[in-house]
Structure formats: structure tokens, C-alpha cells
Design an enzyme around this catalytic site. Sequence first.
Site, mmCIF file in Angstrom:
data_model
loop_
_atom_site.group_PDB
_atom_site.id
_atom_site.type_symbol
_atom_site.label_atom_id
_atom_site.label_comp_id
_atom_site.label_asym_id
_atom_site.label_seq_id
_atom_site.Cartn_x
_atom_site.Cartn_y
_atom_site.Cartn_z
ATOM 1 N N HIS A 101 67.867 4.310 24.008
ATOM 2 C CA HIS A 101 67.521 5.298 24.967
ATOM 3 C C HIS A 101 68.692 5.268 26.055
ATOM 4 O O HIS A 101 69.308 6.140 26.608
ATOM 5 C CB HIS A 101 66.262 5.054 25.563
ATOM 6 N N ASP A 121 38.071 -9.264 12.690
ATOM 7 C CA ASP A 121 37.856 -8.894 14.159
ATOM 8 C C ASP A 121 38.976 -7.883 14.386
ATOM 9 O O ASP A 121 39.178 -7.496 15.787
ATOM 10 C CB ASP A 121 37.891 -9.932 15.014
ATOM 11 N N LYS A 163 67.659 19.309 34.651
ATOM 12 C CA LYS A 163 66.542 19.440 34.555
ATOM 13 C C LYS A 163 65.817 18.421 35.713
ATOM 14 O O LYS A 163 66.382 17.308 36.060
ATOM 15 C CB LYS A 163 65.920 18.650 33.234
#
Length: 311
Positions: A130, A38, A192
Site C-alpha cells: 500500500h 476449541d 478525492k
Amino acid sequence: MKDKLAIFSGNASKKLAEGIAEYLGLSIGDAAVSRFSDGEISVKINENVRGKEVFVVQSIYPPADNLMELFILIDAFKRASAQMVAVVVPYYGYARQDRKDQPRVPITAKLVANLLSTAGADRVITVDLHAGQIQGFFDIPMDNLYAVNIFVDYFLKLKLPNLVVVSPDVGGIKAARAYSKKLSASLAIVDKRRINDEEAEIMNILGEVENKNVVIVDDIISSGGTIIEGARALKDKGAKDIYCAVTHPVLSGSAIGRIDKAPIKELVVTDTIPITDGKRHPKIKVLSVASLLGETIRRIHKGESVSSLFK
Ligand code: R5P
């Protein structure tokens, strides 16, 4: 070392895990990570791990099955009486949502930390997280390693004259400064503004780039918007050859096509995320973090300092 230490992996980071095991003079442990009919994940550890220090290597990049495999592997090792289960997550995904910067949004970096701990992880090892403060989302030891020396060795060999290291956004200044010091290069910053998930608008370039060779440094390249818009703005300001050093090659959507057309000479990445067939490109060069992770595991096992790797 062989008696006590075991390296395993799920399906997300198999090749990297092999490199780590090779560094340590071990082979990957025998675990079958497959699917039931499954589609649910099936895990079976085919060797004794009782009393062992188990290091499970698995990056967290899409699909979410990679994350689910990791939870299930941790659960299996705990139930098999491993003495310690360390998760080696070269790319810690879901990290970019690390604070509530808009109403009604989740903090997925914290959610993943909670889930790893709940599954039974005793410690976490990652590369170029990060945001450093994500370490605080864990109440177990976390080692955040830096790929900087791997990139610096590569760029020193290229002997690029008149070099400037560029951070593509204000958040990356600290990392870029470390690169500029080690490469004896000057530093510049791209100002940015992110428009949406795929687009970034460049407001300004702070620093001297005219007639200079450039290395843009970032932790992640996903859509490519940040790096590519940055590269274009740098070219407009008279930069010469543009190289990029990016740890985690997420390379989502049409990133490869955009890199192809971008004024980038070379995109240097690491193998924290494997570059699969559709993502290969002559401009992309891959450096391995296997020795860095292998040495870290050796030091943890021997009770030696990990931070001294970066001094
Ligand atoms: C942002 O804070 C990150 O460091 C990267 O600059 C960003 O995630 C790259 O994403 P993209 O390639 O989609 O612009």
C-alpha cells in the site's frame, strides 16, 4: 533446486501457492493446517525441512486467523530447523494504518511487521504494498513486487483507443504514471476526499477525460467507494468505457452489489486475494501473480537480481 527449496501455504492462498509451485516445477510441501476442537490453530509439518529454504505463501486478509496461521507456520518451520523462512504475503493487510494521522490510533502496518519478525521470518515478499515506506518497518530483506506488467500486458491486448489512465486519488499518482507510460496513454487524477470507511467524495478531476476510454488504477478495492465514485465523476465528465486495474480485491461488505450498478465495464484484479463464490461477478476478471512470485522465488534462491524483473 528441488533439494533445497520448499513451498508451503496456509489456508488463505492455497490456489495461488499451487500456481507458484507449478511455475517452479515443485509440489506444495505437506503441512496440515487445521483447527483444534476449541478453534485454536493446529499446524503439523509432515516432511523434513531441516536445512531448507522454506517459502510460506499466505496473504493477510480477514479473518485474522490467516495472520495467526502464518505466525504459527513460521514458528513450526523455525523449530524444524529450516535454514531460512521467507514469508510470501501477496496481500499485506493492515497496511492502510501506516502512520499516526489522528490521536490515539495504532500503526498496524508496523505492528504486523514486528510480529512477523518476532515469529522468525527471515525475509518478506509482497506485491504492490500500500505504501512503499512500509518496507522500512522491517529490519529483514523485503521485496515489494509490482503487478503493473501483468495489467499492462492485458490492456495492451485489448487495444483500447484514445486511452487515459486515471489515479483515483493523489496518493496513487506515481503508480498511475508508470501505467500511463507503459500504455502510451495520457494521465488524469481524481481529487478525492474520504468521508468515512465506505464513502468518498469527489472534489475535482484534473486532466482531460472527455470521449476517452479510461483505466482507473489502484492498489486496493475494499468497499468500492473510491473506484465507484471516481467512475461516476469520470462519466459525468464525458468519459467513454471505464476499466479498472486493481491489484488486491478485498471486496468487503456490499462492494459486489455496488460494482454491479456502477458505470464500470470491467474490473481487472489479481489473485493476491482469492475471489470466493459470493464475490464472483461477470464484470470481474482475475489475472494471476503466480509466475511473478514464482520467478522472484527462483531468483532469490539462485542469488539473482529481483529488481531487474521490472526494468
Ligand atoms: C487508498 O489509499 C487505497 O489506495 C484505496 O483507494 C482504498 O483503500 C480503496 O478503498 P475503498 O474501496 O473502500 O474505497
